[in-house]
Design an enzyme around this catalytic site. Structure first.
Site, PDB file in Angstrom:
ATOM      1  N   THR A 368       0.917  -1.131   0.000  1.00 49.45           N
ATOM      2  CA  THR A 368       0.000   0.000   0.000  1.00 49.45           C
ATOM      3  C   THR A 368       0.943   1.162   0.000  1.00 49.45           C
ATOM      4  O   THR A 368       2.146   0.982   0.052  1.00 49.45           O
ATOM      5  CB  THR A 368      -0.873  -0.101   1.259  1.00 49.45           C
ATOM      6  OG1 THR A 368      -1.777  -1.162   1.074  1.00 49.45           O
ATOM      7  CG2 THR A 368      -1.636   1.161   1.581  1.00 49.45           C
ATOM      8  N   SER A 440      -7.598  -1.374   7.186  1.00 50.51           N
ATOM      9  CA  SER A 440      -6.728  -1.097   8.345  1.00 50.51           C
ATOM     10  C   SER A 440      -5.932   0.189   8.127  1.00 50.51           C
ATOM     11  O   SER A 440      -5.085   0.537   8.952  1.00 50.51           O
ATOM     12  CB  SER A 440      -5.728  -2.239   8.541  1.00 50.51           C
ATOM     13  OG  SER A 440      -6.397  -3.450   8.737  1.00 50.51           O
TER      14      SER A 440
HETATM   15  O1  DON Z   1      -7.205  -1.475   3.436  1.00 53.34           O
HETATM   16  C1  DON Z   1      -6.456  -2.298   3.925  1.00 53.34           C
HETATM   17  O2  DON Z   1      -6.351  -2.485   5.118  1.00 53.34           O
HETATM   18  C2  DON Z   1      -5.577  -3.123   3.011  1.00 53.34           C
HETATM   19  N1  DON Z   1      -6.191  -3.207   1.710  1.00 53.34           N
HETATM   20  C3  DON Z   1      -4.239  -2.513   2.953  1.00 53.34           C
HETATM   21  C4  DON Z   1      -3.317  -3.333   2.121  1.00 53.34           C
HETATM   22  C5  DON Z   1      -1.918  -3.085   2.388  1.00 53.34           C
HETATM   23  O3  DON Z   1      -1.527  -2.321   3.217  1.00 53.34           O
HETATM   24  C6  DON Z   1      -1.003  -3.904   1.572  1.00 53.34           C
HETATM   25  N2  DON Z   1       0.296  -3.770   2.048  1.00 53.34           N
HETATM   26  N3  DON Z   1       0.765  -4.481   2.824  1.00 53.34           N
END
Ligand code: DON
Length: 558
Positions: A368, A440
């Site tokens: 992310t 998250s």
């Molecule tokens: O919104 C969320 O919590 C997840 N889709 C975030 C994904 C994420 O941080 C991927 N990286 N590790």
């Protein structure tokens, strides 16, 4: 040759340390900290051209979509937390949502089992994107410079190219086979890139130009929308153009709470970030964590027990507030929070099964992206945006030059069955048409005694919340400078599985053994890195920036 390279790197590091790291410079007026140098530079260019932090947000976001394809995006979603120089604040939810044709058992087979990977790879994993609508909404409400001017740097990067980094090459190499499996051998990112290669993306440049000229219609109608819809439908998606047109970002009240003399302004539902951060910080507030010391057995025990209890609540109660009643008045009530910690015992771990039964696994990817911005007026921006997994669903649409998200996996496909981050969910986070999946992501801004203090956030799936939690405490309780705070070694517990994940080779083996002796599962191997925090600190009027050493993250001040 290696020595010369090392020397250059060291000089660069020392210089950046002096200008943006631990040694504060009173000359700094603001800056941008993001996952990629190009993107941070673009943001600062806009600030220098007279744009405010919100203009810089728009420019940085589009630049990341070009130079950070693993997570930067126009086809994902995110959360935006802002605080104006006058102290007013707000948040925008531009999280993806389920397509209208989605339904609760979308990922189950005929006997009710979750079909492996259905919500992770391929077209069916794709949620309705929110990033373009969100970014344009932010610009409309808070921006000052013309949209076309803010998108132009990203168009230039897409057209003229950018140099791919070593870390990016190793990430792209790691996924090449899946790219080919999903998109065929001629797919754009199937090429064998080497560090320093220039990547140009003319298809994406064309889309960006369309958005610069026509705003949201440049994305959700015309040839771009047709390419999105036919691209994902070919690979099994149920998304339609109506879904794209109907998507609306939502301004929401921030989730705010006090911790000692701090006021924390964070993201509320449909992100669990602010709520869990609130619970965890209030659970530890009665204890003197400063005296326990940084990453000592006692401070780790205390924080881990708070984390477990909060993630257990997350799994049961949290979901899109427009669809489910979430008992926030109870979950954030001080008596409730105190009672949750009443079983905490310094001499032994509280087993997760005693907090709430279940089983899980845990898988980490770090894909992310978070960025923090401060302008010279004092406006602050904290944004976390994502395609979910690395390169999202891996579905790449040639005509528009981008990957599509796989955010649908953040729903609970079936109660009690973990998603790719090992997170368990319940009916509160079940799939429904147009519902937003629980997140998250924890973009956060902190005030100290009423003044702007800290802007921060992180990628890391389920580890985002604990990364933000630890970084705030590093700065505030342990008085670490900002660079040391974001670099500090991290650990994570998410209730299930019942184990503490530690970054490998960063913690004293005796400390891990002592924790094991009193009943903790202490594991180093499952995850290489926990979070990548990009932060800005304003302490007594002095601005310092911290870019996490774990990625290519870069702080650019002005
Ligand atoms: O919104 C969320 O919590 C997840 N889709 C975030 C994904 C994420 O941080 C991927 N990286 N590790």
């Amino acid at each position: 040759m290696k020595n010369i390279q090392r020397l250059i790197k060291t000089c660069f590091f020392v210089l950046s340390f002096v200008f943006i790291g631990c040694k504060p410079s009173t000359k700094i007026k603001g800056g941008v900290v993001s996952a990629m140098p190009y993107a941070s530079e673009v943001g600062v260019k806009i600030l220098k051209a007279g744009g405010n932090a919100y203009d810089a947000m728009v420019a940085t976001n589009f630049a990341l979509a070009v130079v950070y394809p693993v997570a930067g995006n126009i086809t994902g979603g995110g959360f935006f937390v802002y605080r104006n120089a006058d102290g007013s604040s707000g948040t925008l939810d531009y999280r993806e949502q389920a397509p209208e044709k989605a339904f609760k058992d979308l990922y189950l087979d005929e006997v009710g089992n979750v079909i492996p990977k259905k919500s992770i790879v391929g077209g069916l994993a794709v949620g309705v994107p929110g990033t373009v609508a969100g970014t344009i909404e932010i610009h409309k409400k808070l921006g000052t410079l013309p949209l076309s001017m803010l998108i132009q740097p990203a168009i230039d990067l897409a057209e003229n190219g950018y140099a791919v980094t070593e870390k990016q090459v190793s990430s792209l190499n790691g996924y090449r086979e899946v790219f080919i499996e999903v998109n065929g051998p001629d797919t754009f990112y199937a090429k064998d890139f080497k560090a320093g290669d220039i990547i140009k993306n003319p298809a994406l440049a064309k889309v960006l130009r369309e958005i610069a000229t026509n705003g949201i219609e440049g994305f959700n109608s015309g040839w771009v929308a047709e390419a999105v819809v036919s691209g994902v439908q070919t690979s099994g998606c149920i998304l339609t153009q109506k879904d794209l047109v109907n998507y609306k970002p939502k301004w929401r009240d921030p989730l705010t709470f006090f911790y000692k003399d701090l006021k924390v302004i964070s993201m509320g539902l449909p992100s669990s970030g602010g709520i869990c951060l609130n619970q965890m910080m209030k659970m530890i507030e009665p204890y003197n964590i400063k005296d326990m010391g940084h990453n000592t057995q006692k401070s780790i025990q205390l924080m881990v027990e708070a984390e477990k209890r909060s993630y257990a609540d997350r799994s049961e109660f949290l979901g899109d507030p427009d669809f489910v009643q979430v008992p926030l008045n109870i979950l954030l009530d001080s008596v409730y929070i105190k009672k949750k910690m009443s079983g905490f015992d310094w001499t032994k771990a509280t087993p997760s099964s005693e907090i709430k039964p279940g089983d899980s696994y845990y898988f980490e990817s770090d894909e992310t992206t978070h960025f923090s911005i401060l302008d010279d007026h004092g406006n602050a921006v904290s944004v976390t945006t994502t395609l979910n997994g690395a390169y999202g669903s891996k579905v790449f649409i040639d005509e528009i030059g981008v990957f599509m998200n796989n955010e649908m996996d953040d729903f609970s496909s079936k109660p009690g069955v973990p998603n790719m981050f090992g997170l368990i969910g319940n009916l509160a986070n079940a799939i429904e048409p147009k519902k937003r999946m629980l997140s998250s992501m924890t973009p956060t801004i902190v005030e100290k005694k009423g003044e702007l203090y800290l802007i921060l956030g992180s990628p890391g799936g389920s580890t985002i919340i604990t990364s933000v939690f630890q970084t705030i405490l590093n700065v505030y309780e342990h008085n670490f400078p900002i660079q040391k705070s974001v670099n500090a070694s991290r650990f994570h517990h998410q209730w299930l599985p019942d184990s503490i994940t530690f970054e490998p080779n960063k913690f004293d083996p005796r400390l891990l053994q002592n924790l094991k002796n009193i009943g903790y599962n202490a594991e180093e191997k499952k995850s290489k890195i926990i979070g990548k925090v990009d932060a800005i600190l304003v302490n007594d009027g002095i601005i310092t920036l911290g870019a996490d050493y774990r990625g290519d993250d870069t702080a650019v001040a002005y």
